[in-house]
Design an enzyme around this catalytic site. Structure first.
Site, PDB file in Angstrom:
ATOM      1  N   LYS A  22       0.084   8.492  10.516  1.00  0.00           N
ATOM      2  CA  LYS A  22       1.203   8.015  11.320  1.00  0.00           C
ATOM      3  C   LYS A  22       2.172   9.151  11.619  1.00  0.00           C
ATOM      4  CE  LYS A  22       2.537   3.856  10.133  1.00  0.00           C
ATOM      5  NZ  LYS A  22       3.105   2.929   9.140  1.00  0.00           N
ATOM      6  N   ARG A  91       8.683   4.115   6.413  1.00  0.00           N
ATOM      7  CA  ARG A  91       7.330   3.642   6.714  1.00  0.00           C
ATOM      8  C   ARG A  91       6.263   4.417   5.974  1.00  0.00           C
ATOM      9  NH1 ARG A  91       6.977   4.433  13.046  1.00  0.00           N
ATOM     10  NH2 ARG A  91       5.368   2.812  12.861  1.00  0.00           N
ATOM     11  N   GLY A 100      -2.009  -2.685   6.675  1.00  0.00           N
ATOM     12  CA  GLY A 100      -1.390  -3.767   5.918  1.00  0.00           C
ATOM     13  C   GLY A 100      -1.402  -3.585   4.412  1.00  0.00           C
ATOM     14  N   MET A 102      -0.007  -1.009   2.584  1.00  0.00           N
ATOM     15  CA  MET A 102       1.181  -0.419   1.970  1.00  0.00           C
ATOM     16  C   MET A 102       2.438  -0.929   2.655  1.00  0.00           C
ATOM     17  SD  MET A 102      -0.142   3.328   0.982  1.00  0.00           S
ATOM     18  CE  MET A 102      -0.463   3.666   2.674  1.00  0.00           C
ATOM     19  N   ARG A 335      -2.607   5.907  17.406  1.00  0.00           N
ATOM     20  CA  ARG A 335      -3.749   6.499  16.697  1.00  0.00           C
ATOM     21  C   ARG A 335      -4.998   6.191  17.508  1.00  0.00           C
ATOM     22  NH1 ARG A 335      -3.082   1.955  12.144  1.00  0.00           N
ATOM     23  NH2 ARG A 335      -3.227   0.311  13.680  1.00  0.00           N
ATOM     24  N   HIS A 451     -21.553  -8.292  -5.937  1.00  0.00           N
ATOM     25  CA  HIS A 451     -22.969  -8.600  -6.124  1.00  0.00           C
ATOM     26  C   HIS A 451     -23.571  -9.183  -4.844  1.00  0.00           C
ATOM     27  CE1 HIS A 451     -26.394 -11.147  -7.441  1.00  0.00           C
ATOM     28  NE2 HIS A 451     -26.618 -10.128  -8.264  1.00  0.00           N
ATOM     29  N   ARG A 576     -49.836   1.440   4.866  1.00  0.00           N
ATOM     30  CA  ARG A 576     -50.260   1.042   3.512  1.00  0.00           C
ATOM     31  C   ARG A 576     -51.547   0.258   3.671  1.00  0.00           C
ATOM     32  NH1 ARG A 576     -45.143  -0.402   4.591  1.00  0.00           N
ATOM     33  NH2 ARG A 576     -43.446   0.476   3.338  1.00  0.00           N
ATOM     34  N   ARG A 631     -52.311   5.897   3.968  1.00  0.00           N
ATOM     35  CA  ARG A 631     -52.218   6.127   2.527  1.00  0.00           C
ATOM     36  C   ARG A 631     -53.340   5.398   1.820  1.00  0.00           C
ATOM     37  NH1 ARG A 631     -47.001   4.113  -0.584  1.00  0.00           N
ATOM     38  NH2 ARG A 631     -47.991   2.081  -0.269  1.00  0.00           N
ATOM     39  N   GLU A 763     -43.683  11.869  -4.955  1.00  0.00           N
ATOM     40  CA  GLU A 763     -42.870  10.737  -5.387  1.00  0.00           C
ATOM     41  C   GLU A 763     -42.698  10.692  -6.895  1.00  0.00           C
ATOM     42  OE1 GLU A 763     -44.775   7.138  -4.068  1.00  0.00           O
ATOM     43  OE2 GLU A 763     -46.758   8.008  -4.300  1.00  0.00           O
ATOM     44  N   SER A 782     -45.518  14.130   2.004  1.00  0.00           N
ATOM     45  CA  SER A 782     -44.630  13.078   2.496  1.00  0.00           C
ATOM     46  C   SER A 782     -43.841  12.569   1.292  1.00  0.00           C
ATOM     47  CB  SER A 782     -45.441  11.957   3.130  1.00  0.00           C
ATOM     48  OG  SER A 782     -44.563  10.925   3.529  1.00  0.00           O
ATOM     49  N   GLY A 784     -42.072  10.224  -0.897  1.00  0.00           N
ATOM     50  CA  GLY A 784     -41.953   8.776  -1.097  1.00  0.00           C
ATOM     51  C   GLY A 784     -40.660   8.549  -1.855  1.00  0.00           C
ATOM     52  N   THR A 785     -39.577   8.417  -1.088  1.00  0.00           N
ATOM     53  CA  THR A 785     -38.273   8.462  -1.760  1.00  0.00           C
ATOM     54  C   THR A 785     -37.953   7.183  -2.534  1.00  0.00           C
ATOM     55  OG1 THR A 785     -37.308   7.866   0.366  1.00  0.00           O
ATOM     56  CG2 THR A 785     -37.229  10.179  -0.264  1.00  0.00           C
ATOM     57  N   ASN A 786     -38.668   6.090  -2.266  1.00  0.00           N
ATOM     58  CA  ASN A 786     -38.414   4.902  -3.097  1.00  0.00           C
ATOM     59  C   ASN A 786     -38.866   5.172  -4.529  1.00  0.00           C
ATOM     60  OD1 ASN A 786     -37.628   3.728  -0.735  1.00  0.00           O
ATOM     61  ND2 ASN A 786     -39.439   2.428  -0.525  1.00  0.00           N
ATOM     62  N   ASP A 787     -40.129   5.574  -4.667  1.00  0.00           N
ATOM     63  CA  ASP A 787     -40.614   5.850  -6.015  1.00  0.00           C
ATOM     64  C   ASP A 787     -39.936   7.075  -6.614  1.00  0.00           C
ATOM     65  OD1 ASP A 787     -42.375   3.914  -7.017  1.00  0.00           O
ATOM     66  OD2 ASP A 787     -43.923   4.513  -5.587  1.00  0.00           O
ATOM     67  N   CYS A 850     -41.341   9.090   3.878  1.00  0.00           N
ATOM     68  CA  CYS A 850     -41.773   7.759   4.288  1.00  0.00           C
ATOM     69  C   CYS A 850     -41.141   6.650   3.464  1.00  0.00           C
ATOM     70  CB  CYS A 850     -43.295   7.651   4.243  1.00  0.00           C
ATOM     71  SG  CYS A 850     -43.959   7.841   2.589  1.00  0.00           S
ATOM     72  N   TYR A 870     -40.334  15.410   9.900  1.00  0.00           N
ATOM     73  CA  TYR A 870     -40.165  14.061  10.430  1.00  0.00           C
ATOM     74  C   TYR A 870     -39.651  13.102   9.361  1.00  0.00           C
ATOM     75  CZ  TYR A 870     -44.539  12.661   8.124  1.00  0.00           C
ATOM     76  OH  TYR A 870     -45.512  12.385   7.200  1.00  0.00           O
TER      77      TYR A 870
HETATM   78  P1  ADP Z   1       2.258  -0.722   9.572  1.00  0.00           P
HETATM   79  O1  ADP Z   1       1.589   0.509   9.104  1.00  0.00           O
HETATM   80  O2  ADP Z   1       2.050  -1.902   8.685  1.00  0.00           O
HETATM   81  O3  ADP Z   1       2.005  -0.992  11.034  1.00  0.00           O
HETATM   82  P2  ADP Z   1       4.747   0.392  10.364  1.00  0.00           P
HETATM   83  O4  ADP Z   1       5.381   1.447   9.542  1.00  0.00           O
HETATM   84  O5  ADP Z   1       4.028   0.874  11.560  1.00  0.00           O
HETATM   85  O6  ADP Z   1       3.821  -0.455   9.419  1.00  0.00           O
HETATM   86  O7  ADP Z   1       5.899  -0.617  10.763  1.00  0.00           O
HETATM   87  C1  ADP Z   1       5.845  -2.013  10.786  1.00  0.00           C
HETATM   88  C2  ADP Z   1       6.384  -2.531  12.101  1.00  0.00           C
HETATM   89  O8  ADP Z   1       7.742  -2.113  12.289  1.00  0.00           O
HETATM   90  C3  ADP Z   1       5.630  -1.989  13.284  1.00  0.00           C
HETATM   91  O9  ADP Z   1       5.493  -2.989  14.238  1.00  0.00           O
HETATM   92  C4  ADP Z   1       6.503  -0.888  13.791  1.00  0.00           C
HETATM   93  O10 ADP Z   1       6.309  -0.674  15.152  1.00  0.00           O
HETATM   94  C5  ADP Z   1       7.895  -1.403  13.489  1.00  0.00           C
HETATM   95  N1  ADP Z   1       8.817  -0.285  13.284  1.00  0.00           N
HETATM   96  C6  ADP Z   1       8.646   0.725  12.431  1.00  0.00           C
HETATM   97  N2  ADP Z   1       9.655   1.618  12.532  1.00  0.00           N
HETATM   98  C7  ADP Z   1      10.492   1.153  13.476  1.00  0.00           C
HETATM   99  C8  ADP Z   1      11.685   1.637  14.044  1.00  0.00           C
HETATM  100  N3  ADP Z   1      12.239   2.780  13.667  1.00  0.00           N
HETATM  101  N4  ADP Z   1      12.266   0.907  15.007  1.00  0.00           N
HETATM  102  C9  ADP Z   1      11.704  -0.271  15.408  1.00  0.00           C
HETATM  103  N5  ADP Z   1      10.574  -0.782  14.914  1.00  0.00           N
HETATM  104  C10 ADP Z   1       9.956  -0.086  13.946  1.00  0.00           C
HETATM  105 MG    MG Z   2     -44.783   5.038  -3.896  1.00  0.00          MG
HETATM  106 MG    MG Z   3       2.093   0.327  12.342  1.00  0.00          MG
END
Ligand code: ADP
Ligand code: MG
Ligand code: MG
Length: 898
Positions: A22, A91, A100, A102, A335, A451, A576, A631, A763, A782, A784-787, A850, A870
């Protein structure tokens, strides 16, 4: 003195390690002259230091102070000042996006005093109190660790008192009361007052963001996404801009192209009179971004222009967070955007056409995993669907079936011909039979290394795991879904393992157009081909042009071979032969085992020969002109014989009745003699050929005769005879001597010599370690990476995958099963040794692989680097191997040009 803080003007997108994604991108946008609110970034290094020492590095406070002073100067305001306060957001932002996971705190700097100043400065009382209540709420939850539900409930109460569900109906006085209620919650829950010193707010918020790196959900997310745990997060302190300043303000997210299909256009959501977190939190329904054009044409135009600038600059699909404050547009984040597999292919080709990237780059931006996803059958996009919930996409595919809640029910219903979805809270080794019987597996707990996920992927079953909104009641045999929906055993669900979606009822499944293209039923230049098919065609073509590795198929029958050829196989790397002699024809092998005289043995072999010959004829025809590796018999001998217990019981009963057959007695004796407690390490592979003289010779003879037969029809034969499970050159030499003699004999009979290559599988670790000597007798290797994986690790695959592998993955013994992706460090080292020593003995030694790893993307890259000729994999994975082999070559070029 370490530099812990960077102003946005000091950074760039190349500094993601230090500034996080960011921060680096905010800096980059500032460099581009885009409207980003001013701010600064505290480095990941500061976070690491804090997490190690348990306290901020001593220099940090001073550096933050200096940058804050710069920010205040730039804005002409002071943080939290009583008359016209500067507010900031604090931020999180790590090297890798962890959506979401942090924390972020908005409106830092508001206090009982500065809230009044903000109201006056903005001439909007309601706005100021709305901002303040947001701060107390976010700060309380994030920094003070108070249960967020308490604040939510208090806000809901306030709305209920006003008989509304919309937060916009709360006026300044209402919000002021909400702030009081929130502050009371803070007092009661944390035992302290909400801090009234803006500087203290800032320090505590920064610390909370640092700490959020180690929040349990962030830790488990990183484990799943294989993000190293030691990186830490950066912290961005950004001057607030306000989307909650009335109807001419708002906030939104936008994509430069459709992240689902890749199509250009305007994609995103907008929410008027709101702050950023409202868009994701879903407090009100967002509007499609295109509607912004009516609301604020100038900002809309400017936004589209900025999106174009960003796409050209990043040369890729970007996503953006923006806010409009009283008609002024601000960009808060960008981004390179996440996208579906289909969009990845389509966008990469569009960017080539737009002249932004070349084909090599386009190829680097797609992956074999994505191509694999595009090849699974899918739910009909047009069909009506009822979405129940979305879990984690653990193993791709589209599965529909009746719901069952335990393994036994899965087995019973599957036997009666029903498609079954096995639903469990989480699975364990006891569920294995049910998972095998089911078409899909759905769990409410556990991540992509649970699991259920591991085993389902290994077996190619569709799986959605960790669908946490579902309450699975295994006893009552029903599940509860959001909205009070109840699904009982026997009702139908559909799960999409590529998206994690769970649908109520049956959704029709259609073939992937990408598979139809590979099968030749869609012409990429014809009208049936959509943009996706054209993109796949173009990129796989480029991969073919670039790759050094050949791609062959593992195919046992003529039919498999034909299909493989359509998928682009350049030969058969593994046929086989054992399937011919299991099932009905098992008796042929039985007779061979029971033969007492040479004549008996010869008679048994004489019956096996035409069976083998007929099959090889089919293969040679299908692969006309391409190499075919056959084989010789590999499985433990006892697999061809009746089950010991069953036979013993039968003979026992017959004896009591006094009507026992001599043959059965002899057979029982043979089965007893051949019974093995560890068949994997027992009488199999080349050992069979040595113990049962004439067996391998018969197979070689069948191959030679098949060759002579099809050659008469003008088919070009390139036969390769492969001896399995060799550990010592002496074993191989015995098989080679026998084969050479038979080939010469048959060559004389046919009047043309058959110059088949004779080689061996590598193998066993011993074979790899003595490869220099083994190459004296082998014309090709060749792997035989499983075995080889089984024997290197000492794992019996059938025994371990369903039992402790999930635990191993969870506690990090390995990041991915060594049967799924080659263990480059261990098994790979044996391969490298064998390659080097084999080639030292014989420079033109042909080298292939193989095992199933031949179709695994990461493993293909390893085989490319190890210098093999290959890879061979199942027909369905051939396109994936082709694509990844091309990518490996392109990546190598890039590395060497650096
Ligand atoms: P996340 O990584 O969860 O998107 P952000 O740090 O980007 O968290 O911020 C959460 C929300 O707050 C985002 O929608 C962002 O655009 C908004 N936001 C962050 N900083 C500011 C700011 N300085 N002014 C207005 N809105 C902000
Ligand atoms: Mg074998
Ligand atoms: Mg954001």
């Amino acid at each position: 003195m370490p530099k812990y803080v960077y102003g946005f003007a000091e950074g760039s997108r190349d500094m993601k390690d230090l500034l996080g994604g960011k921060g680096a991108n905010l800096a980059e946008m500032v460099g581009l002259g885009l409207p980003v609110p001013p701010g600064f970034t505290i480095t990941t290094e500061a976070c690491r230091s804090y997490l190690q020492r348990g306290a901020e590095p001593p220099e940090l406070a001073e550096q933050v102070q200096a940058h804050l002073a710069d920010l205040e100067k730039a804005m002409g305001k002071r943080l939290g000042h009583p008359t016209d306060p500067l507010l900031v957001s604090v931020r999180s932002g790590a090297r890798f996006s962890m959506p979401g996971m942090m924390e972020t705190v908005l409106n830092v700097g508001l206090t009982d005093r500065s809230v009044a100043g903000l109201a006056r400065a903005a001439a909007d009382e309601r706005f100021a109190w709305d901002s303040y209540r947001r701060l107390v709420q976010m700060f309380g939850r994030t920094v003070l660790g108070i249960d967020g539900a308490l604040f939510d409930e208090a806000l809901e109460r306030a709305k209920a008192e006003r008989h509304t569900t919309n937060d916009l109906d709360l006026d300044a006085a209402d919000l002021r009361a909400v702030v009081d209620a929130f502050k009371a919650i803070v007092r009661a829950e944390s035992g302290r007052e909400f801090p009234q010193d803006p500087r203290e707010q800032l320090t505590l918020a920064v610390r909370a963001v640092f700490d959020s790196w180690n929040a349990p959900r962030a830790v488990s997310y990183r484990r799943q996404e294989r993000i190293p745990g030691g990186l830490g997060t950066a912290v961005n302190v950004v001057a607030m801009v306000f989307g909650n300043l009335g109807p001419d303000s708002g906030t939104g997210v936008a994509f430069t192209r459709d992240p689902a299909t890749g199509r250009p256009g305007v994609y995103g959501d907008y929410l008027a009179n709101a702050q950023g977190e409202d868009v994701v939190a879903g407090v009100r329904n967002t509007r499609p971004l295109t509607e912004l054009e009516q609301l604020d044409r100038a900002s809309y135009r400017r936004l589209l222009e900025i999106m174009r600038i960003l796409e050209r600059h990043y040369r890729d699909l970007c996503d953006i967070e923006f806010t409009i404050e009283r008609g002024t547009l601000w960009i808060l984040q960008t981004r390179v955007g996440k996208r579906t597999a289909a969009a990845a292919f389509v966008v990469a080709c569009q960017l080539v056409d737009e002249g932004l990237i070349d084909l090599d780059e386009a190829l680097r931006r797609v992956s074999g995993d994505q191509l694999g996803q595009l090849m699974f059958p899918r739910f009909d996009a047009e069909a009506p669907k009822r979405l129940l919930t979305v879990g984690m996409n653990a193993s791709p595919g589209a599965a529909t079936g009746v719901v069952v809640f335990d393994s036994a029910a899965a087995v019973t219903r599957a036997r009666s011909g029903q498609g079954v979805i096995l639903v469990r809270r989480e699975t364990n080794p006891d569920d294995l039979d049910g998972m095998i019987a089911a078409k899909g597996v759905l769990t409410s707990r556990g991540g992509r290394t649970s699991h259920a996920a591991v085993v389902a992927r290994g077996m190619g079953r569709t799986c959605v795991c960790g669908a946490e909104e579902l309450v699975v009641d295994e006893r009552a045999r029903r599940l509860l879904a959001p909205g009070g929906v109840e699904v009982a055993e026997g009702e139908v669900l559909s799960i999409d393992g590529s998206t994690g979606e769970v649908f109520l009822g049956e959704v029709p499944v259609v073939d992937s157009p990408v598979v139809e293209y590979f099968q030749g039923s869609i012409d990429p230049a014809g009208p049936q081909a959509d943009e996706l098919v054209r993109a796949v065609h173009r990129l796989i073509g480029h991969a073919d042009a670039r790759r050094r590795l050949q791609v062959r198929a593992n195919a046992d029958t003529g039919q498999d071979a034909e299909r493989a050829r359509r998928f682009g196989a350049q030969g058969i790397g593994l046929c086989r032969s054992e399937h011919l002699f299991l099932g009905e024809r098992r008796e042929l092998v039985e007779r061979l085992v029971l033969a007492e005289t040479d004549a008996d043995r010869a008679a048994a072999l004489a019956e096996m020969l035409p069976v083998q010959r007929a099959e090889v004829i089919e293969l040679f025809r299908a692969m006309d002109g391409l190499p075919v590796t056959i084989r010789l018999l590999d499985p433990p001998l006892h697999e061809f014989l009746p089950d010991l217990t069953e036979l013993a019981v039968r003979v026992g009963i017959a004896e009591e009745r006094g009507e026992v057959a001599d043959r059965d007695v002899a057979l029982l004796a043979a089965v007893r003699r051949l019974h093995e407690s560890n068949p994997m390490f027992g009488l199999r592979g080349v050992r069979l050929g040595i113990v049962l003289p004439g067996l391998f010779g018969m197979q070689v003879r069948a191959i030679a005769q098949a060759a002579a037969h099809v050659r008469a029809d003008g088919v070009e034969v390139r036969a390769e005879i492969m001896v399995p499970l060799v550990g010592a050159v002496q074993e191989l030499q015995a098989a080679v001597d026998e084969a050479t003699a038979v080939l010469a004999e048959e060559g004389r009979a046919a009047g043309v010599p058959l110059d088949a290559l004779i080689g061996t599988m590598i193998e066993l670790p011993r074979a790899a370690l003595t490869a220099g000597t083994i190459a004296e007798a082998a014309q090709f290797f060749s792997f035989g990476t499983n075995d080889l994986t089984q024997t290197t690790w000492g794992f019996s695959r059938d025994d371990v995958e369903g039992s402790f592998f999930a635990t191993y993955l969870e506690c990090g013994v390995f990041a991915v099963s060594p049967f799924e992706s080659l263990d480059a460090e261990g098994v790979g080292r044996l391969i490298r040794i064998a390659v080097a020593e084999g080639r030292r003995t014989r420079a033109d030694l042909k080298l292939g692989v193989c095992g199933e790893h031949g179709g695994d993307p990461a493993s293909v890259h390893f085989f490319h680097q190890a210098g093999l000729d290959y890879v061979s994999c199942s027909p369905f994975r051939i396109p994936i191997a082709r694509l990844e082999a091309g990518r490996a070559a392109v990546l190598e070029r890039l590395e060497s040009s650096r």
